[in-house]
Design an enzyme around this catalytic site. Structure first.
Site, PDB file in Angstrom:
ATOM      1  N   GLY A  46       0.994   0.556   4.117  1.00 10.58           N
ATOM      2  CA  GLY A  46       0.149  -0.551   3.675  1.00 10.58           C
ATOM      3  C   GLY A  46      -0.270  -1.372   4.873  1.00 10.58           C
ATOM      4  N   GLN A  51      -3.283  -8.537   9.669  1.00  8.34           N
ATOM      5  CA  GLN A  51      -2.640  -7.678  10.673  1.00  8.34           C
ATOM      6  C   GLN A  51      -3.639  -7.056  11.637  1.00  8.34           C
ATOM      7  OE1 GLN A  51      -0.178  -5.427   7.557  1.00  8.34           O
ATOM      8  NE2 GLN A  51       1.124  -5.413   9.374  1.00  8.34           N
ATOM      9  N   CYS A  95       7.493  -3.069   9.218  1.00 10.53           N
ATOM     10  CA  CYS A  95       6.142  -3.624   9.212  1.00 10.53           C
ATOM     11  C   CYS A  95       5.442  -3.209  10.503  1.00 10.53           C
ATOM     12  CB  CYS A  95       6.222  -5.144   9.112  1.00 10.53           C
ATOM     13  SG  CYS A  95       4.626  -5.952   9.150  1.00 10.53           S
ATOM     14  N   LEU A  96       4.185  -2.813  10.395  1.00  2.15           N
ATOM     15  CA  LEU A  96       3.450  -2.386  11.589  1.00  2.15           C
ATOM     16  C   LEU A  96       3.292  -3.531  12.591  1.00  2.15           C
ATOM     17  CD1 LEU A  96       0.666  -0.168   9.970  1.00  2.15           C
ATOM     18  CD2 LEU A  96       2.762   0.581  11.094  1.00  2.15           C
ATOM     19  N   HIS A 137       5.032  -6.778  -0.236  1.00  4.94           N
ATOM     20  CA  HIS A 137       5.060  -6.967   1.220  1.00  4.94           C
ATOM     21  C   HIS A 137       3.659  -7.310   1.743  1.00  4.94           C
ATOM     22  CE1 HIS A 137       6.459  -5.514   5.382  1.00  4.94           C
ATOM     23  NE2 HIS A 137       5.158  -5.690   5.518  1.00  4.94           N
ATOM     24  N   GLU A 138       2.651  -6.544   1.314  1.00  6.44           N
ATOM     25  CA  GLU A 138       1.284  -6.765   1.832  1.00  6.44           C
ATOM     26  C   GLU A 138       0.696  -8.064   1.312  1.00  6.44           C
ATOM     27  OE1 GLU A 138       0.589  -5.021   4.266  1.00  6.44           O
ATOM     28  OE2 GLU A 138       2.014  -3.407   3.896  1.00  6.44           O
ATOM     29  N   HIS A 141       1.723 -11.014   3.311  1.00  3.41           N
ATOM     30  CA  HIS A 141       0.991 -11.198   4.578  1.00  3.41           C
ATOM     31  C   HIS A 141      -0.181 -12.170   4.411  1.00  3.41           C
ATOM     32  CE1 HIS A 141       2.635  -8.545   7.646  1.00  3.41           C
ATOM     33  NE2 HIS A 141       2.702  -7.530   6.813  1.00  3.41           N
TER      34      HIS A 141
HETATM   35 NI    NI Z   1       3.810  -5.764   7.085  1.00  2.00          NI
END
Ligand code: NI
Length: 173
Positions: A46, A51, A95-96, A137-138, A141
């Site tokens: 995701g 991000q 997380c990226l 999670h997304e 953000h």
């Molecule tokens: Ni993340």
């Protein structure tokens, strides 16, 4: 189509509250394409617009269907909101934007989400298990919340120290 640079913790842009999308224009569609490509390339399950340095309320998740085997199709959610949640599950998250950290996070087991597609058309989505984790999670953000905020203060402090040390080592080189 392009692979976009991913904003990394502790960049303050990850902490902003993102703005609602009002214009469903070509720029939005091309950003969604680029985000999907960036996520699949990473690879990640995701990705949220902040991000990639865009503080607007849009996320992409891997897999068009609600199953465990994610394929390379992507689902785009614009202005997503969790409208219902139930139960509890613990899942190992990464997380990226947060390099070198995986930690268990407790989240709702099942959720319902309302969102809009890239043309502004509203839709609802139910999810459970891993897919519910990714959506929570997304969506976090978009409010400047990272999975780090859901782990213990102790673990968070250890991670922050480790990152500071790594940054110092980089600048000493
Ligand atoms: Ni993340």
């Amino acid at each position: 189509m392009a692979i976009l640079p991913i904003v990394k913790y502790p960049d303050p842009r990850l902490r902003l509250k993102s703005e609602a999308v009002e214009d469903f224009n070509d720029d939005l569609k091309s950003l969604a394409q680029d985000m999907s490509e960036t996520m699949l390339d990473a690879p990640g399950a995701g990705l949220a617009a902040p991000q990639v340095g865009r503080n607007i309320r849009m996320i992409v998740i891997a897999g068009a269907d609600n199953d465990e085997d994610f394929d390379d199709r992507c689902l785009v959610l614009v202005n997503p909101q969790i409208t219902w949640s139930a139960g509890e599950q613990t899942y190992d998250e990464g997380c990226l934007s947060v390099t070198d950290l995986n930690e268990k996070v407790i989240r709702a087991q099942e959720i319902e989400v309302k969102a809009q597609d890239l043309d502004g058309k509203p839709f609802n989505l139910s999810a459970d298990g891993r897919r519910a984790v990714i959506l929570q999670h997304e969506i976090d953000h978009l409010d400047g919340v990272l999975f780090l905020d859901h782990i213990s203060q102790l673990k968070r402090d250890i991670y922050k120290r480790k990152m500071k040390k790594m940054q110092k080592e980089d600048s000493d080189e």
